[in-house]
Scaffold this motif. Structure first.
Motif, PDB file in Angstrom:
ATOM      1  N   GLN A  90      -2.873   3.723  -1.241  1.00 28.08           N
ATOM      2  CA  GLN A  90      -2.130   2.822  -0.368  1.00 28.08           C
ATOM      3  C   GLN A  90      -1.285   3.653   0.586  1.00 28.08           C
ATOM      4  O   GLN A  90      -0.645   4.628   0.179  1.00 28.08           O
ATOM      5  CB  GLN A  90      -1.231   1.890  -1.181  1.00 28.08           C
ATOM      6  N   GLU A 129       3.338  -6.062  -6.618  1.00 24.16           N
ATOM      7  CA  GLU A 129       2.415  -5.986  -5.489  1.00 24.16           C
ATOM      8  C   GLU A 129       1.409  -7.128  -5.588  1.00 24.16           C
ATOM      9  O   GLU A 129       0.832  -7.367  -6.649  1.00 24.16           O
ATOM     10  CB  GLU A 129       1.657  -4.662  -5.487  1.00 24.16           C
ATOM     11  N   LEU A 172      -4.835  -0.965   1.820  1.00 21.70           N
ATOM     12  CA  LEU A 172      -5.240  -0.224   0.627  1.00 21.70           C
ATOM     13  C   LEU A 172      -6.743   0.002   0.676  1.00 21.70           C
ATOM     14  O   LEU A 172      -7.496  -0.780   1.244  1.00 21.70           O
ATOM     15  CB  LEU A 172      -4.833  -0.960  -0.657  1.00 21.70           C
ATOM     16  N   SER A 202      -1.864  -5.231   0.874  1.00 18.07           N
ATOM     17  CA  SER A 202      -0.914  -5.404  -0.216  1.00 18.07           C
ATOM     18  C   SER A 202       0.396  -5.951   0.328  1.00 18.07           C
ATOM     19  O   SER A 202       0.964  -5.397   1.270  1.00 18.07           O
ATOM     20  CB  SER A 202      -0.667  -4.067  -0.924  1.00 18.07           C
ATOM     21  N   ASN A 238      -1.977  -7.666  -4.309  1.00 14.04           N
ATOM     22  CA  ASN A 238      -3.099  -6.975  -3.673  1.00 14.04           C
ATOM     23  C   ASN A 238      -4.278  -7.926  -3.528  1.00 14.04           C
ATOM     24  O   ASN A 238      -4.695  -8.551  -4.502  1.00 14.04           O
ATOM     25  CB  ASN A 238      -3.519  -5.765  -4.516  1.00 14.04           C
TER      26      ASN A 238
END
Length: 399
Positions: free
Chosen positions: A371, A303, A353, A327, A305
């Motif tokens: 998320q 991920e 998120l 994300s 983010n």
């Protein structure tokens, strides 16, 4: 469960963002030249304020005070602003809006000017989302803007009006300042502060510099291990809908976070970027049971983010913080399989998120992050999915 999570996040987020800027000891001088001591809300303004909020003590009513009502105000150990009716150049500096005229386009405005240097000569600054202007004041003259302007000539060439150099040459007459040092001086805060401070050193008066020293470090790196609970549902078919609900599973995740503290608003805002490894695996039986039909998912990814973080300080070293961001997921040959229906490749899209947490000290913190709405089947027209995760993340800052 989802409603409980949203409620907990709301509780974490409930304190007003603006309420977290502390009232600090301060004073202002009114038009009668009376000095009024009390408390002023310190926003650590990135741009010059249009007003300030004052109260006599903690229990008093808050007042908005505008530049027309006062001569100056100062927040102790933070900043000082002078109220003045000035002529300010409002010329645009964006290339597509540059003027074809060399002279400054002055307008009269009553402003709070930020004090940078005080002494025999005073240096002030005005900044907004469109303008940065510097002002000079000496014992022999009032406040005057230092003029610097970009403009376009008839050949579409970008030229500069550097009148501020001549202004400084006339106003800062001191043997310690070499005339040639002004020839190529730049219209920048650091340069102008140094010049005016050097001029003030020529006289037997104190030179006070109000320019805050920048934090020695603005970038931080943390390792972020955590445990997450994730779930997935998929839906397929245009005419006859088929839906599969996978179980909630507990898994491990590991991230590496880079944080940049923004240099304004008392360093309450930061930008964050965190690559993190995560995985999710689940298998469920589907009807008809006598055929031992099943669907399973094996999903692992990195991920990416990224977002913003806002700190609300309980004290200097133990703030609550809120994260908001997006994300982007990069999967590792992940797929949904089973002995019925098709094998589905996982390809996801951006998803939001939100997180809230608490810092125990300068190096350790704990965050609850949620998320939602991650669609893992973006490459299929007639299929969609909803992947959600709730993670408890421990963070250790090591750089």
């Amino acid at each position: 469960m989802q409603k409980l999570i949203i409620f907990l996040l709301f509780v974490f987020s409930a304190p007003s963002i603006f309420g977290q800027n502390l009232f600090k000891e301060a004073y202002f001088v009114n038009k009668k030249q009376d000095t009024i001591h009390g408390l002023i809300k310190d926003y650590d303004w990135n741009f010059n304020p249009n007003y300030f909020i004052f109260k006599k003590d903690e229990n008093s009513v808050e007042q908005k005070i505008f530049p027309e009502s006062v001569l100056l105000f100062e927040i102790f150990n933070a900043s000082k602003y002078k109220s003045s009716l000035v002529q300010i150049d409002v010329s645009e500096h964006r290339i597509e809006k540059l003027s074809k005229e060399k002279p400054a386009n002055f307008e009269s405005k009553h402003l709070f000017l930020k004090t940078l240097v005080e002494g025999e000569a005073n240096l002030y600054k005005f900044s907004s989302d469109k303008l940065i202007r510097y002002f000079i004041e000496t014992s022999e003259s009032g406040i005057e803007q230092l003029v610097y302007k970009k403009y376009v000539n008839n050949n579409s060439e970008i030229l500069e009006n550097n009148r501020f150099r001549q202004q400084l040459l006339l106003k800062l007459d001191c043997e310690n300042l070499k005339k040639y040092s002004l020839k190529n001086i730049k219209y920048r805060q650091k340069t102008l502060v140094k010049l005016v401070s050097n001029y003030n050193s020529c006289f037997e008066v104190s030179n006070k510099n109000y320019v805050a020293k920048k934090a020695k470090k603005a970038f931080f790196v943390s390792i972020n291990p955590g445990v997450q609970m994730a779930s997935l549902s998929t839906e397929s078919g245009r005419n006859v809908k088929s839906k599969t609900e996978f179980d909630a599973e507990y898994t491990f995740r590991l991230g590496l976070e880079v944080e940049y503290i923004l240099p304004f608003n008392n360093k309450k805002w930061s930008l964050i970027f965190e690559p993190a490894y995560q995985y999710y695996s689940s298998r469920v039986s589907v009807e008809p049971d006598f055929l031992d039909s099943y669907r399973e998912v094996d999903y692992q990814s990195i991920e990416l983010n990224f977002g913003v973080r806002y700190y609300m300080f309980l004290n200097k070293s133990q703030p609550i913080f809120i994260n908001l961001g997006l994300s982007q997921d990069i999967d590792f040959n992940s797929e949904i399989t089973g002995n019925i229906e098709a094998i589905l490749d996982i390809k996801s899209a951006l998803n939001p998120l939100v997180g809230a947490g608490f810092k125990f000290n300068e190096t350790m913190s704990l965050e609850l992050r949620y998320q939602i709405n991650r669609d893992l089947l973006t490459k299929y027209v007639s299929r969609n999915s909803d992947y959600r995760s709730l993670a408890l993340i421990f963070s250790y800052r090591f750089m």
